[in-house]
Design an enzyme around this catalytic site. Structure first.
Site, PDB file in Angstrom:
ATOM      1  N   ARG A 142       0.817  -1.212   0.000  1.00 48.38           N
ATOM      2  CA  ARG A 142       0.000   0.000   0.000  1.00 48.38           C
ATOM      3  C   ARG A 142       0.850   1.260   0.000  1.00 48.38           C
ATOM      4  NH1 ARG A 142      -4.908  -0.944   2.259  1.00 48.38           N
ATOM      5  NH2 ARG A 142      -3.870  -2.306   3.756  1.00 48.38           N
ATOM      6  N   TYR A 143       1.993   1.213   0.663  1.00 54.78           N
ATOM      7  CA  TYR A 143       2.905   2.351   0.777  1.00 54.78           C
ATOM      8  C   TYR A 143       4.210   2.008   0.064  1.00 54.78           C
ATOM      9  CZ  TYR A 143      -0.314   3.445   4.604  1.00 54.78           C
ATOM     10  OH  TYR A 143      -1.432   3.697   5.362  1.00 54.78           O
ATOM     11  N   ARG A 184       7.204  -0.058   2.183  1.00 54.91           N
ATOM     12  CA  ARG A 184       6.939  -1.194   3.066  1.00 54.91           C
ATOM     13  C   ARG A 184       5.804  -2.057   2.527  1.00 54.91           C
ATOM     14  NH1 ARG A 184       5.408   3.634   4.791  1.00 54.91           N
ATOM     15  NH2 ARG A 184       3.458   4.015   5.898  1.00 54.91           N
ATOM     16  N   CYS A 193      -4.296 -17.425  14.650  1.00 60.99           N
ATOM     17  CA  CYS A 193      -3.882 -16.608  15.790  1.00 60.99           C
ATOM     18  C   CYS A 193      -3.992 -17.432  17.064  1.00 60.99           C
ATOM     19  CB  CYS A 193      -4.766 -15.373  15.925  1.00 60.99           C
ATOM     20  SG  CYS A 193      -4.674 -14.218  14.534  1.00 60.99           S
ATOM     21  N   CYS A 216      -9.835 -12.123  18.014  1.00 63.54           N
ATOM     22  CA  CYS A 216     -10.516 -10.933  18.519  1.00 63.54           C
ATOM     23  C   CYS A 216     -11.863 -10.799  17.825  1.00 63.54           C
ATOM     24  CB  CYS A 216      -9.667  -9.696  18.254  1.00 63.54           C
ATOM     25  SG  CYS A 216      -7.998  -9.797  18.927  1.00 63.54           S
ATOM     26  N   CYS A 242     -11.877  -8.233  14.821  1.00 63.47           N
ATOM     27  CA  CYS A 242     -10.778  -8.336  13.849  1.00 63.47           C
ATOM     28  C   CYS A 242     -11.205  -7.889  12.449  1.00 63.47           C
ATOM     29  CB  CYS A 242     -10.281  -9.776  13.789  1.00 63.47           C
ATOM     30  SG  CYS A 242      -8.948 -10.025  12.603  1.00 63.47           S
ATOM     31  N   ARG A 282      -9.708  -8.673   9.768  1.00 64.85           N
ATOM     32  CA  ARG A 282      -9.475  -9.773   8.814  1.00 64.85           C
ATOM     33  C   ARG A 282     -10.265 -11.018   9.212  1.00 64.85           C
ATOM     34  NH1 ARG A 282      -3.444  -8.277   8.727  1.00 64.85           N
ATOM     35  NH2 ARG A 282      -3.327  -6.816   6.980  1.00 64.85           N
ATOM     36  N   ASP A 311     -12.370  -0.690  12.757  1.00 61.84           N
ATOM     37  CA  ASP A 311     -12.639  -0.828  11.323  1.00 61.84           C
ATOM     38  C   ASP A 311     -14.065  -1.329  11.087  1.00 61.84           C
ATOM     39  OD1 ASP A 311     -10.026  -0.114  10.307  1.00 61.84           O
ATOM     40  OD2 ASP A 311      -9.317  -1.993  11.181  1.00 61.84           O
ATOM     41  N   ASP A 360      -7.979   3.672   9.407  1.00 64.89           N
ATOM     42  CA  ASP A 360      -7.695   3.072   8.106  1.00 64.89           C
ATOM     43  C   ASP A 360      -8.854   3.432   7.184  1.00 64.89           C
ATOM     44  OD1 ASP A 360      -5.341   1.375   7.437  1.00 64.89           O
ATOM     45  OD2 ASP A 360      -5.775   0.534   9.410  1.00 64.89           O
ATOM     46  N   LYS A 372      -3.777   4.713   6.215  1.00 60.67           N
ATOM     47  CA  LYS A 372      -4.075   5.299   7.521  1.00 60.67           C
ATOM     48  C   LYS A 372      -4.013   6.827   7.446  1.00 60.67           C
ATOM     49  CE  LYS A 372      -2.325   1.530  10.403  1.00 60.67           C
ATOM     50  NZ  LYS A 372      -2.021   0.622   9.283  1.00 60.67           N
TER      51      LYS A 372
END
Length: 363
Positions: A96-97, A100, A109, A113, A116, A118, A279, A316, A323
């Site tokens: 995206r950037y 990075r 995981c 959560c 989440c 994702r 999100d 985001d 972000k």
């Protein structure tokens, strides 16, 4: 294949397990099974031990115990709320950037959560990890794009990998000349702190790259003695630590809790980094605050706690636009830019008490 270490013990993965442990009500079983059929459930023994089963509003339970409210999808929510897919040139990579990439190695995981972003990409019926072919293609992409300075290992949680496999990945990345930073985003030091042992710490070291770890925690109770010990082992080994926190209704959306959490991070050599606005992931509306509420909490932090304790409040932007800082504004024009009546621009600045001052001050 990226192989998952089987070291975790007695993780609660089914609604019936949660009910047996007293963490959910038997009357809710049917609804919880519907939730679990769509979204993964996993609660480690360490996290389960933090939950006050007698408190219907327990902030740890709100993060990890499934709720029938997750079956309600609000307007604007979608399966890819931050737009990863729009910036994924090859499987496992989000670019995206310019300098990075995210490298999504695994889709599992230690804990799942309930908020989440994702959540549609992990759990029942989903792939657990990149194939070896996809892994090699992702490395080739990083190797070919020489502007990539930092690789962020995420997923899923990269510290669910075995130390041996993680060491291989770190060695592969360190072998790419232009990659200088490897950052890992993880909940493991909090959710499964025993995994942060000498083998795991050794796997994080690779000549030629600097390793950073972003530790995800949302409530000060998560930083138990065991979690603090895991973070200390990382810090003592020379691994810089930063924090990630999600602003969550009923978890940390009050000034005292957020203040205690940020101070606890700093006391444990973890620099507060991001406070994420929730999100638009499906079924998470009951956990989101408003941006105005988040800004007011940030104003409180600015006036109450050390600069070391200040995270950046970020959103985001849906659709893959990255972000953006959304903290409160303290600066505004006191006169018109370029006005013929003004030799210089003057600003209004609001201090942490809410008082307004002019800059430069009037003579």
């Amino acid at each position: 294949m990226n192989r998952i270490d089987p070291k975790l013990l007695a993780t609660l993965r089914q609604p019936a397990d949660l009910i047996e442990r007293g963490l959910a009500k038997p009357a809710d079983l049917a609804d919880l099974e519907q939730v679990a059929a769509r979204y993964a459930v996993a609660v480690t023994q360490e996290v389960a031990g933090l939950i006050d089963a007698e408190d219907p509003d327990d902030p740890i339970a709100r993060q990890f115990i499934p709720s029938a409210l997750e079956l309600v999808q609000a307007a604007g929510e979608n399966a890819d709320p931050i737009g990863d897919d729009a910036h994924s040139p090859v499987a496992g990579i989000v670019h995206r950037y310019p300098d990075r990439v995210l490298f999504k190695l695994v889709h599992v995981c230690a804990v799942y959560c309930r908020f989440c972003f994702r959540r549609e990409m992990v759990g029942p019926g989903k792939a657990t990890a990149l194939s070896e072919t996809a892994y090699r293609a992702a490395l080739d992409y990083i190797r070919t794009n020489t502007e990539i300075w930092e690789v962020i290992l995420t997923g899923g949680d990269p510290l669910m990998l075995s130390p041996r496999r993680l060491a291989e990945i770190m060695t592969d990345l360190a072998g790419i000349d232009h990659v200088r930073i490897v950052r890992l985003h993880t909940r493991v030091p909090v959710a499964a702190p025993r995994r942060i042992d000498a083998d795991m710490i050794g796997a994080l070291r690779a000549g030629g790259v600097t390793t950073w770890i972003a530790v995800h925690a949302n409530h000060p109770r998560e930083l138990t003695g065991e979690a603090r010990g895991a973070c200390a082992r990382l810090a003592d080994a020379g691994v810089p630590l930063v924090s990630q926190t999600v602003l969550l209704r009923g978890v940390n959306d009050d000034a005292a809790t957020l203040e205690a959490l940020m101070r606890a991070f700093v006391e444990n050599r973890i620099k507060p980094y991001y406070l994420h606005h929730g999100d638009l992931a499906p079924g998470t509306a009951h956990l989101r605050t408003t941006i105005a509420e988040g800004q007011e909490l940030m104003r409180h932090l600015r006036g109450r706690v050390s600069g070391l304790c200040q995270p950046e409040y970020v959103l985001d932007i849906p659709g893959g636009h990255g972000k953006a800082p959304i903290g409160p504004h303290y600066l505004s024009h006191a006169n018109s830019q370029g006005s013929e009546l003004s030799l210089q621009t003057r600003y209004r600045i609001v201090d942490y008490c809410g008082d307004v001052h002019l800059y430069p001050p009037e003579s």
